[in-house]
Design a protein around this motif. Structure first.
Motif, short mmCIF file in Angstrom:
data_model
loop_
_atom_site.label_atom_id
_atom_site.label_comp_id
_atom_site.label_asym_id
_atom_site.label_seq_id
_atom_site.Cartn_x
_atom_site.Cartn_y
_atom_site.Cartn_z
N LEU A 189 1.77 99.05 50.42
CA LEU A 189 2.05 98.25 49.23
C LEU A 189 0.77 97.54 48.82
N VAL A 192 9.18 93.23 44.25
CA VAL A 192 8.89 93.25 45.68
C VAL A 192 10.14 92.72 46.40
N LYS A 213 9.60 95.10 51.02
CA LYS A 213 8.77 94.38 51.99
C LYS A 213 8.98 94.90 53.40
N LYS A 262 0.28 96.22 54.03
CA LYS A 262 0.18 95.54 52.73
C LYS A 262 -1.26 95.16 52.42
N ALA A 301 -3.11 92.73 49.85
CA ALA A 301 -2.95 91.66 48.86
C ALA A 301 -4.30 91.38 48.22
N LEU A 331 3.95 88.41 49.51
CA LEU A 331 3.35 89.68 49.91
C LEU A 331 3.05 89.75 51.40
N ILE A 332 2.35 88.75 51.92
CA ILE A 332 1.86 88.83 53.31
C ILE A 332 2.42 87.70 54.19
#
Length: 428
Positions: free
Chosen positions: A145, A293, A298, A304, A306, A318-319
């Motif tokens: 992602l 998302v 996720k 991932k 970012a 995101l993270i």
């Protein structure tokens, strides 16, 4: 870097930061009262660092501790607050200035040595703080992602992944095992890759059919594994069978999923099961929200990347931690693999000239033939209901009224599945 038939550009776009000496003089002027000065200067792509060594005996002195905050504030005020970061590491004070000084060329990282020693499904990402090349093997990750705000250089990150796979296909991947690369590109950013070795899907309904057929191929591969007592593609290849990995790259996932919500179901289904079959997803988006998302995305996209985000909330989304909102953009990223702490990397730039040369060479050396069944597993395709001739690149014929017919089929209470309408485009 020179290969057999292609030379990738390796030179940096500019030389050094022009105001370096002025910065050093200003910093030394602030620090001279405390007996300190700039000891070392390090330059890398879009970053220049002024390193001040602070001996432990000085750092422990009370007057230095009391003045420490004033020292840092004075430095920031003198050099400018828009692109300055102050870091403390052990006994060093690091003043980091960012700007458009240099660009890391893809050709400086993707060398003939890298091509020889890395797996054919690996991709270059950039350089870390130690100036080491950072790459990852898509074959070992579940799915990828990539997300970041506008001008965070998400396209450049995608370009480096595509270019890496393409170079491996040209030089090191054996026949029958060359990675199949398909790109769902709604905005025309990757049209320069459209040739005999990479297929571009540029319509949401074509993407819907393609992902449906990808699920069919996933099940067919699983059946082939079961037939030969295998659980994943590596084991299948070790037994002497040939099966190429397939990488599906989706640019601006938000545009796609918000138009046809059912596409998310296909993406989640593939992300849960397709890795073992050698089918991998790389999706990118600038629209970072819970409706794009989602928790399912996720969970199943454990690798991932970012890039710069607009807010701390987006970074956490995101993270699972802040930090991406403090990135400078222009390719700087935080990379987080499952269960590991994020690492900071600066991405590389793939020059248009390099892309043109790679695509031309791939077009000459990689032959893709149209077949109705896949490399190893046989997939039954029901053609009894096909009323039109479909184009041979996963692109459905765009005759007048066709899309309305598709909508009618998709909305009908009982309808033929999309799988009935698609042919495979597969490699030998």
């Amino acid at each position: 870097m020179e290969f057999y038939e292609i030379t990738l550009k390796t030179e940096y776009s500019q030389s050094e930061y022009p105001d370096k000496q002025k910065d050093i003089e200003n910093i030394n002027k602030i620090l001279e009262t405390y007996g300190l000065k700039v000891d070392k200067v390090k330059e890398r792509a879009q970053v220049i660092r002024y390193i001040i060594h602070v001996p432990l005996d000085i750092k422990r002195q009370g007057w230095v501790k009391c003045a420490w905050e004033d020292i840092i504030n004075n430095i920031i005020a003198t050099l400018g607050t828009d692109n300055i970061v102050i870091l403390e590491k052990e006994n060093d004070l690091i003043i980091e200035r960012r700007g458009m000084f240099n660009v890391i060329p893809f050709g400086a990282l993707y060398t003939s040595y890298f091509d020889d020693v890395t797996p054919i499904s690996s991709a270059v990402l950039g350089l870390n703080k130690k100036e080491d090349t950072v790459y990852f093997d898509i074959g070992k990750t579940s799915n990828v992602l990539i997300a970041g705000s506008n001008e965070s250089d998400k396209t450049e990150t995608m370009n480096s992944i595509i270019a890496s796979l393409l170079m491996h296909n040209i030089y090191s991947a054996p026949p029958g095992l060359k990675t199949i690369i398909d790109i769902i590109d709604m905005n025309g950013k990757y049209s320069k890759y459209n040739d005999a070795s990479i297929k571009i899907i540029d319509d949401e309904y074509d993407a819907f059919f393609y992902l449906d057929q990808l699920c069919v191929e996933m099940e067919a591969r699983c059946s082939a594994f079961e037939k030969h007592g295998c659980t994943h593609i590596d084991e299948y290849i070790q037994k002497g069978f040939k099966m190429a990995r397939r990488i599906c790259i989706i640019d601006e996932f938000a545009d796609l999923v918000l138009k046809i919500r059912r596409i998310e179901d296909y993406v989640v289904r593939l992300s849960q099961k397709a890795r073992a079959c050698g089918i991998h997803l790389v999706i990118g988006t600038q629209h970072i929200s819970r409706d794009v998302v989602t928790e399912s995305i996720k969970t199943n996209f454990s690798f991932k990347i970012a890039l710069h985000t607009s807010t701390e909330k987006e970074s956490c989304m995101l993270i699972d931690k802040s930090g991406a909102e403090r990135l400078w953009g222009r390719g700087e990223m935080l990379i987080k693999d499952c269960g590991e702490s994020p690492i900071r990397v600066h991405g590389c730039h793939v020059f248009d000239e390099d892309i043109t040369n790679m695509v031309k060479l791939a077009d000459e050396t990689i032959v893709r033939k149209v077949r109705i069944k896949s490399e190893s597993p046989e997939v039954a395709v029901n053609t009894s209901n096909i009323k039109r001739e479909f184009a041979t690149r996963y692109v459905v014929s765009k005759k007048v009224g066709f899309f309305q017919g598709i909508r009618n089929i998709m909305n009908a209470p009982q309808c033929t599945t999309p799988s009935d309408f698609m042919f495979f485009i597969l490699d030998d």
